[in-house]
Design an enzyme around this catalytic site. Structure first.
Site, PDB file in Angstrom:
ATOM      1  N   ILE A 163       3.043  33.950   0.704  1.00 39.59           N
ATOM      2  CA  ILE A 163       4.471  34.281   0.642  1.00 39.59           C
ATOM      3  C   ILE A 163       5.078  34.349   2.051  1.00 39.59           C
ATOM      4  CG2 ILE A 163       4.243  35.377  -1.599  1.00 39.59           C
ATOM      5  CD1 ILE A 163       4.388  38.114  -0.262  1.00 39.59           C
ATOM      6  N   THR A 165       2.933  35.067   4.631  1.00 37.79           N
ATOM      7  CA  THR A 165       2.088  36.045   5.300  1.00 37.79           C
ATOM      8  C   THR A 165       0.971  35.426   6.130  1.00 37.79           C
ATOM      9  OG1 THR A 165       1.070  36.118   3.129  1.00 37.79           O
ATOM     10  CG2 THR A 165       2.480  37.950   3.706  1.00 37.79           C
ATOM     11  N   ARG A 220     -11.132  45.062   9.477  1.00 44.44           N
ATOM     12  CA  ARG A 220     -11.338  43.818  10.233  1.00 44.44           C
ATOM     13  C   ARG A 220     -10.057  42.982  10.232  1.00 44.44           C
ATOM     14  NH1 ARG A 220     -15.824  39.401   8.381  1.00 44.44           N
ATOM     15  NH2 ARG A 220     -16.092  38.349  10.374  1.00 44.44           N
ATOM     16  N   ILE A 221      -9.656  42.527  11.396  1.00 45.20           N
ATOM     17  CA  ILE A 221      -8.450  41.705  11.514  1.00 45.20           C
ATOM     18  C   ILE A 221      -8.885  40.240  11.576  1.00 45.20           C
ATOM     19  CG2 ILE A 221      -6.405  41.201  12.915  1.00 45.20           C
ATOM     20  CD1 ILE A 221      -6.373  43.967  11.490  1.00 45.20           C
ATOM     21  N   THR A 246      -1.319  36.235  13.304  1.00 45.80           N
ATOM     22  CA  THR A 246      -0.558  36.338  12.056  1.00 45.80           C
ATOM     23  C   THR A 246      -0.499  37.796  11.583  1.00 45.80           C
ATOM     24  OG1 THR A 246      -2.548  35.726  10.820  1.00 45.80           O
ATOM     25  CG2 THR A 246      -0.971  33.963  11.264  1.00 45.80           C
ATOM     26  N   LYS A 299      -8.754  45.245   5.308  1.00 50.30           N
ATOM     27  CA  LYS A 299      -7.888  46.164   4.554  1.00 50.30           C
ATOM     28  C   LYS A 299      -6.522  45.572   4.213  1.00 50.30           C
ATOM     29  CE  LYS A 299      -9.715  50.683   5.930  1.00 50.30           C
ATOM     30  NZ  LYS A 299      -9.378  51.954   6.615  1.00 50.30           N
ATOM     31  N   VAL A 335      -2.673  43.824   5.887  1.00 47.68           N
ATOM     32  CA  VAL A 335      -1.662  44.301   6.840  1.00 47.68           C
ATOM     33  C   VAL A 335      -0.217  43.992   6.429  1.00 47.68           C
ATOM     34  CG1 VAL A 335      -3.179  44.249   8.858  1.00 47.68           C
ATOM     35  CG2 VAL A 335      -1.956  42.172   8.199  1.00 47.68           C
ATOM     36  N   GLU A 358       1.932  45.421   4.494  1.00 42.72           N
ATOM     37  CA  GLU A 358       2.895  46.483   4.200  1.00 42.72           C
ATOM     38  C   GLU A 358       2.835  47.686   5.143  1.00 42.72           C
ATOM     39  OE1 GLU A 358       1.507  45.873   0.172  1.00 42.72           O
ATOM     40  OE2 GLU A 358       3.556  46.082  -0.532  1.00 42.72           O
TER      41      GLU A 358
END
Ligand code: MOS
Length: 744
Positions: A470, A472, A636-637, A642, A709, A711, A713
Site C-alpha cells: 500500500i 509501504t 529487526r529492521i 523504507t 515487529k 513499522v 503505524e
C-alpha cells in the site's frame, strides 16, 4: 565479487519505484477493457429518510447513458437477502448499497449512472433528481454522547480491558491528581489514490476486478458472498495501491456497485469515487477521553482511570482500542478503563493508521505530561520512574521492550539534557521554544501467511503472495528477504503481489505484513533452495561436487571448493542438469514456527520515544515544529530506508493530527463540510521540519519468525502528544483538544 551477502538490513531503494514514477504501475482505475462503461454514483444529500420518487427521465436523455441503476431496478443478489452477513465489516447490521429506499446517512449512494463516457455519466448524474421524505437525524457528536452504549458481547469485537486494584479509591487517596477531558477531532485518510474499481469480463465470462483495496483476497471473499459468485470465477487484483492508511481495509461501495452493474449489463464497468465522496465514507472517529491520574508526591503513579467514547453509525458498532494503552505500558497498581460508542446518523467511522492507539496513546501521553509537571518531575524521568517491563494490564511477560533504550538514545540525539524545566524558559527573541516528548506503543502482530518461490530457466527467482503493497515498501522488503534466504542477487528477483489467485496472505494492515509475509517468503525460499540441492544430489548428470555438504548457493550461483580448486554452477545449468524447466516451493508461516510455545503466552508490542521542538511566536501564537526525533524499537529492521520512510510519513500525519487536521460536521445536513483539500488542512512541506528516525537495536526471536515487529503505524503513536507537550513547554498553556489551533 560484488555481492551483498546480507540483503536484509540494507537500505535498498524501492524496487517498484521506477514503475511508479514512470506510470508503468497500474492502479485500480487504469485498466481500460474494450466496451467499458463509466459509473458515476449519485449520493443522498439528506442524512435520514426515505426515497419517495426517482426522476431519471432527463438523465436518460443524455447521449451515451446506458442505464441508471437504483434500488428499484438493480438485480437481486445474495447481499440483499435477509440472512446476509458482511464478513469484512464491523459488528452490526451492515449497510447494503441500493438495498432499499431508506436513507441512513448523508452521502449514501442512491443511484449509479452508467454511460459510454465519463462525461456523459457525470452530466446525467447531475440530472438525476430524487424526492425524499425527510426524517429527523443527529450528526452532532456531543448530542450523540447522550446515547453512548457498549454493545453486547455477541455484537462486538471489542474486549474490555482488565482492571486492576481499586482505581477510584486510589485516585481519591492520591496526593497529586490530574483530571481532564481530552478530545480528538475526526480526521480523514485522504490517500493520494481514491477508491476505484474496474471490472473486466474475461472471455469465459469470469470477472477480474481491479480494486483499490488493502486485501485482494478479502474483497474476493466479500464479492463472492455479496453476489453469490464462485471464487474461482472472481479474481481481484491490486498490484499497486496509492496509499490507503486503513481506508481500504473494508470493501467500499464502489466495488460492489461496479461488479453488480457489470453483472447486470454484461459489460465491463469502472466506478471511481471523488475526493468529496471519500470524505463521507472513510474517517477516523471523533473521540473524547476522560482521564484521571493519581500519583504520590515522589512521582509514582497510583491510579489511572480512562473513559473513552468514539462515534459510530446507527447501524454498526465500530470500536477501537483507545483506552488500553496506558494500562499496558505503565506500572501502576490501580487502573481501570471504560469505553463506549456514540451513534450518529453518518456512515460508520473506520480504521485509520494505528486505529485506537493514534487516538488513545496521544491523548494519554498528554495527560502523562501534565502529571509529570504536577509532580515537578522531568517528563522523561517520570516515564522511566513508572516504566513497566511487562504488559502491566495482562500481567504478562513481553517478547521484548527496548523502550528504555529508545528513550535514552532519542534523548541523547535530541539533546534533552539541555532542557530547562519551567515552561516559557527557553525563549529565543520573539519566539518561545518548547521541548516535549512522549512514548509510543503499538501491537506487533503476526498472522499465518503463505508464499511461493519459483526458480525459472531464465535463472530468475519469482516470489508470489497475495500481500498488498500500500506504499509501504512490501515489494522491496520481500525481495530482500528472498535474496538473503535463497542466496540470490536482488536484481534477479521478481515479486508478484496484489492478486487474489496468489498464495494466501492477510489484508495489509495492522503493521503485520513485514513480519507475516516476510516469514512466508523466507520459508518458501529456504525450501526451494533445499529442493534444488536435493534434486541435484539425486541427478545422474550433475557434477559430483554438488553432492557435498559444503555446497553453497550465493550470489545466484552454486559454489564449492574441491581439491582441484573452486567450482561453480549457474542456476539455469543446475535446473537443466536436474532435468527441470522450473522448480517451485510453497510454504506457510505460522506462529510458534520455531517451536517456541512461549510465543503465545507473551505479549508483543512495538515501542517508541518521540522528542519534539516547537517555536511559538509569542505575539501571534503561531506554532512551528522545528525538530522531531523518533527512536523506534521494532525488532529487526529489514530495510532502514523504507522503514524510516514509514516512520517519517506517520510523523507528518501526526503533525497534522496535532496542528491541522479536523473534519467539521455540518450538523444540519449531517455531512462533513470541509470535504476537499482547500478546507481540510494537512501539513505542507513548509510545516515539516527535518525528522530524525533512529532504530534501536532490539533482538527478539519470539515476536515473529524473523524477529520483525513492523513499522507502518508506530510513528503515529506519541508524536502528536510530543508536539502538544512541546507547546505547553513553550507557552505554559495546556491544550487538551487536537488539533491545537491559535485561540482554541
Ligand atoms: Mo491500517 S488502519 O491497519 O491499514
Amino acid at each position: 565479487m560484488n555481492v551483498i551477502s546480507t540483503p536484509v538490513g540494507q537500505s535498498v531503494s524501492r524496487i517498484d519505484g521506477i514503475a511508479k514514477v514512470t506510470g508503468q504501475a497500474k492502479y485500480a482505475a487504469e485498466p481500460h477493457p474494450p466496451g467499458m462503461l463509466y459509473g458515476v454514483v449519485v449520493n443522498s444529500p439528506i442524512a435520514r429518510g426515505r426515497i419517495d420518487t426517482v426522476h431519471d427521465a432527463a438523465a436518460r436523455q443524455v447521449p451515451g447513458v446506458v442505464e441508471i441503476m437504483t434500488h428499484l431496478n438493480r438485480p437481486h443478489t445474495a447481499l440483499f437477502e435477509k440472512a446476509y452477513m458482511d464478513g469484512l465489516g464491523v459488528p452490526g447490521a451492515p449497510y447494503r448499497p441500493l438495498h432499499d429506499g431508506e436513507i441512513h446517512f448523508n452521502g449514501q449512494p442512491v443511484a449509479v449512472v452508467l454511460a459510454e463516457t465519463f462525461e456523459a455519466a457525470r452530466e446525467a448524474a447531475m440530472l438525476v433528481r430524487v424526492d425524499y421524505e425527510r426524517w429527523p437525524h443527529n450528526a452532532d457528536f456531543k448530542v450523540s454522547l447522550h446515547q453512548k452504549y457498549m454493545p453486547s458481547k455477541t455484537r462486538s469485537n471489542y474486549v474490555p480491558p482488565r482492571p486492576r486494584g481499586d482505581a477510584a479509591r486510589a485516585y481519591a487517596l492520591s496526593t497529586v491528581q490530574v483530571e481532564g477531558r481530552y478530545h480528538l477531532a475526526p480526521e480523514h485518510h485522504n490517500p493520494m489514490e481514491m477508491h476505484a474499481t474496474t471490472v473486466i469480463i474475461e472471455d469465459d465470462g469470469a470477472f477480474t476486478v481491479w480494486d483499490k483495496t488493502q486485501g485482494p483476497q478479502a474483497v474476493q471473499a466479500y464479492l463472492a458472498g455479496a453476489l453469490a459468485l464462485s471464487k474461482a470465477r472472481l479474481r481481484v487484483r491490486n498490484p499497486y495501491v496509492g496509499g490507503a492508511f486503513g481506508s481500504g481495509l473494508r470493501a467500499v461501495y464502489n466495488v460492489f456497485l461496479a461488479t453488480l452493474a457489470a453483472k447486470m449489463l454484461k459489460r465491463p464497468v469502472r466506478v471511481t469515487l471523488t475526493r468529496p465522496q471519500m470524505f463521507t465514507h472513510v474517517f477516523r472517529p471523533e473521540a473524547i477521553m476522560d482521564i484521571a491520574l493519581g500519583a504520590s508526591r515522589d512521582g509514582t503513579l497510583q491510579s489511572m482511570i480512562v473513559e473513552g467514547v468514539t462515534d459510530t453509525s446507527r447501524f454498526e458498532h465500530n470500536m477501537e482500542n483507545i483506552v488500553i494503552w496506558g494500562l499496558i505500558n505503565y506500572r501502576c497498581p490501580n487502573a481501570t478503563a471504560d469505553y463506549k460508542v456514540a451513534p450518529r446518523d453518518t456512515y460508520t467511522s473506520s480504521d485509520m493508521r494505528a486505529p485506537g492507539a493514534a487516538t488513545g496513546v496521544n491523548l494519554l501521553e498528554m495527560a502523562i505530561d501534565e502529571m509529570a509537571y504536577a509532580c515537578t518531575m522531568d517528563p522523561l524521568a517520570f516515564r522511566l520512574h513508572n516504566y513497566s517491563d511487562t504488559d502491566a494490564m495482562h500481567d504478562m511477560p513481553l517478547t521484548s521492550k527496548a523502550l528504555r533504550e529508545a528513550m535514552a538514545q532519542g534523548a541523547r540525539h535530541f539533546g534533552w539534557q539541555r532542557r530547562s524545566m519551567p515552561p516559557g524558559s527557553m525563549r529565543d527573541g520573539r519566539e518561545l521554544i518548547g521541548w516535549g516528548m512522549a512514548t509510543g506503543i503499538w501491537d506487533a502482530m503476526f498472522s499465518p501467511t503463505s508464499a511461493r518461490a519459483r526458480l525459472g530457466q531464465d535463472g530468475r527467482l519469482h516470489i508470489a503472495t497475495a500481500a498488498s503493497d500500500i506504499g509501504t515498501g512490501t515489494y522491496t522488503i520481500l525481495a530482500q528477504t528472498a535474496a538473503e534466504a535463497f542466496g540470490m542477487p536482488l536484481d534477479r528477483i521478481d515479486v508478484e503481489l496484489g492478486d487474489s489467485t496468489l498464495p494466501q496472505c492477510p489484508t495489509e494492515g495492522g503493521s503485520w505484513t513485514a513480519a507475516s509475509a516476510g516469514a512466508a517468503v523466507w520459508l518458501a525460499c529456504l525450501s526451494l533452495r533445499r529442493k534444488l540441492i536435493d534434486m541435484l544430489a539425486r541427478s545422474k548428470n550433475a557434477p559430483p561436487w554438488v553432492k557435498q555438504d559444503t555446497v553453497t548457493l550465493e550470489g545466484g550461483i552454486l559454489h564449492d571448493v574441491t581439491e582441484n580448486g573452486p567450482v561453480s554452477l549457474s542456476l539455469p545449468d543446475a535446473l537443466s542438469l536436474a532435468g527441470y524447466d522450473a522448480l517451485e516451493a510453497e510454504e506457510t508461516a505460522k506462529p510458534g514456527l520455531r517451536g517456541k510455545i512461549s510465543q503465545m503466552r507473551k505479549a508483543r508490542f512495538t515501542h517508541s520515544a518521540v522528542f519534539c521542538e516547537v517555536r511559538v511566536d509569542a505575539e501571534l501564537g503561531t506554532v512551528r515544529v522545528t525538530r522531531l526525533v523518533n527512536a523506534v524499537a521494532a525488532g529487526r529492521i529489514l530495510n532502514p530506508k523504507t522503514a524510516a520512510s514509514q516512520i517519517r510519513g506517520a510523523m507528518v500525519m501526526a503533525t497534522g493530527m496535532a496542528l491541522h487536521e479536523e473534519s467539521l460536521m455540518d450538523e444540519r445536513v449531517g455531512r462533513f463540510m470541509n470535504h476537499n483539500f482547500a478546507e481540510y488542512h494537512i501539513p505542507t512541506h513548509a510545516d515539516i521540519p527535518d525528522m530524525d528516525v533512529l532504530f534501536v537495536n532490539e533482538h527478539d526471536d519470539e515476536v515473529s519468525p524473523l524477529g520483525v515487529k513492523g513499522v507502518g503505524e508506530i510513528g503515529m503513536c506519541g508524536t502528536a502528544a510530543a508536539i502538544a507537550n512541546a507547546i505547553f513547554h513553550a507557552t505554559g498553556r495546556r491544550h487538551r483538544n487536537l488539533p491545537i489551533t491559535p485561540g482554541a
